[in-house]
Design an enzyme around this catalytic site. Structure first.
Site, PDB file in Angstrom:
ATOM      1  N   CYS A  85      50.814   6.635   1.442  1.00  0.00           N
ATOM      2  CA  CYS A  85      49.853   7.671   1.861  1.00  0.00           C
ATOM      3  C   CYS A  85      49.704   7.655   3.386  1.00  0.00           C
ATOM      4  CB  CYS A  85      48.511   7.482   1.175  1.00  0.00           C
ATOM      5  SG  CYS A  85      47.862   5.799   1.186  1.00  0.00           S
ATOM      6  N   GLY A  86      50.816   7.467   4.090  1.00  0.00           N
ATOM      7  CA  GLY A  86      50.786   7.501   5.547  1.00  0.00           C
ATOM      8  C   GLY A  86      49.988   6.341   6.125  1.00  0.00           C
TER       9      GLY A  86
END
Length: 322
Positions: free
Chosen positions: A89-90
């Site tokens: 998720c980055g």
């Protein structure tokens, strides 16, 4: 230069990865839509409760509650930190971890002897454990399935410890969900509660879309700049009204509800921000895969054309020699 077979194998590998990232993006988009609906369903209650409480307090002079008294000397601080249970998720979890580390360092510089962490999410629990911080419970399941009742239990435990003097301050650390393309890292004081802030201070979310393309974000920014957003201040509802049965009973009823809601709101914001961050990360990965595939296909075609040209030259050279 790699052979045609190697290039073809790499194209198949990138294609396979692209299918995975594209599917994960679609799943994250669906979960984000569900998370946005949960926030939207909660907003009317949050806005009305905050408006009633703060407008009521603004109508009265010299209103005091034990939960709003700041401690002069901080010895023990509690942090409620929200993260996700999974990665991909980055920088979602990395940013939360960095802010928690900065917060812990800040309090230790001030002489705080003990920092307690209430980790909501497996990633932050692992990081807090590595830092040697004291964990106060296991709430990993809440990161997957937000639950208002369990958030209320956390808020009641923190309130009880604050009133007993076991902790001197409580902060929430989470991503405030502003839009599908914007999640703001936030440090919010939970206790002592601040009843003087303007109504709707944290209600600046855009829940109308989960599109994160550059064109869509540019449109949203333009639309936001054209509309002047007026902040609603807490104004007295009435200059002269009666409080029944008494002031302390009213505050003891409303303030815990607001505290419960703050923990739950932070969880919903974090949950929506996680899915938005994952959707953006998977969209970026899919775009990178598309760009990589274009380069590999071009390289494959060039190598194939070069091989055909070499074969033709060999044939022509052989016919001339004959």
């Amino acid at each position: 230069m790699p052979s045609l077979k190697e290039i073809k194998t790499r194209i198949a590998s990138v294609n396979s990865t692209r299918k995975i990232t594209s599917a994960m993006k679609i799943v994250a988009s669906s979960k984000l839509h569900h998370a946005q609906q949960m926030i939207e369903n909660m907003l009317p209650y949050e806005n009305m409760l905050e408006h009633i409480l703060k407008s009521f307090l603004a109508s009265l002079t010299e209103t005091h509650t034990p939960l709003s008294v700041e401690r002069k000397q901080l010895k023990r601080v509690a942090l409620v930190v929200y993260s996700s249970n999974s990665s991909l998720c980055g920088g979602f979890n990395a940013n939360i971890t960095k802010l928690m580390q900065q917060t812990v360092s800040h309090y230790r510089e001030q002489g705080v002897s003990e920092v307690l962490v209430y980790p909501i999410g497996r990633k932050i629990a692992e990081q807090a454990s590595k830092m040697g911080l004291q964990l106060c419970g296991d709430f990993n399941h809440l990161a997957e399935k937000p639950n208002a009742h369990q958030c209320a239990e956390i808020a009641r435990e923190l309130t009880r410890k604050f009133e007993a003097g076991d902790i001197d301050k409580v902060e929430l650390i989470y991503h405030h969900f502003k839009s599908a393309g914007s999640q703001i890292l936030t440090r919010r004081t939970f206790l002592p509660i601040d009843l003087t802030t303007e109504v709707g201070r944290f209600n600046d979310r855009d829940l109308s879309s989960n599109v994160v393309t550059a064109k869509a974000q540019e449109y949203l920014k333009k639309k936001k700049s054209e509309q002047t957003k007026k902040k609603e201040e807490a104004k007295p509802l009435n200059d002269n009204f009666l409080v029944e049965p008494d002031m302390s009973t009213i505050l003891n009823s409303l303030i815990p509800k607001l505290l419960n809601l703050m923990v739950y709101t932070g969880l919903l914001d974090s949950n929506a921000s996680e899915h938005a961050a994952r959707m953006v990360a998977m969209q970026t990965a899919t775009d990178n895969a598309d760009e990589l595939l274009r380069g590999l296909n071009l390289q494959y075609n060039k190598s194939r054309q070069q091989a055909i040209t070499n074969e033709l030259l060999d044939i022509m050279g052989g016919s001339v020699n004959n």
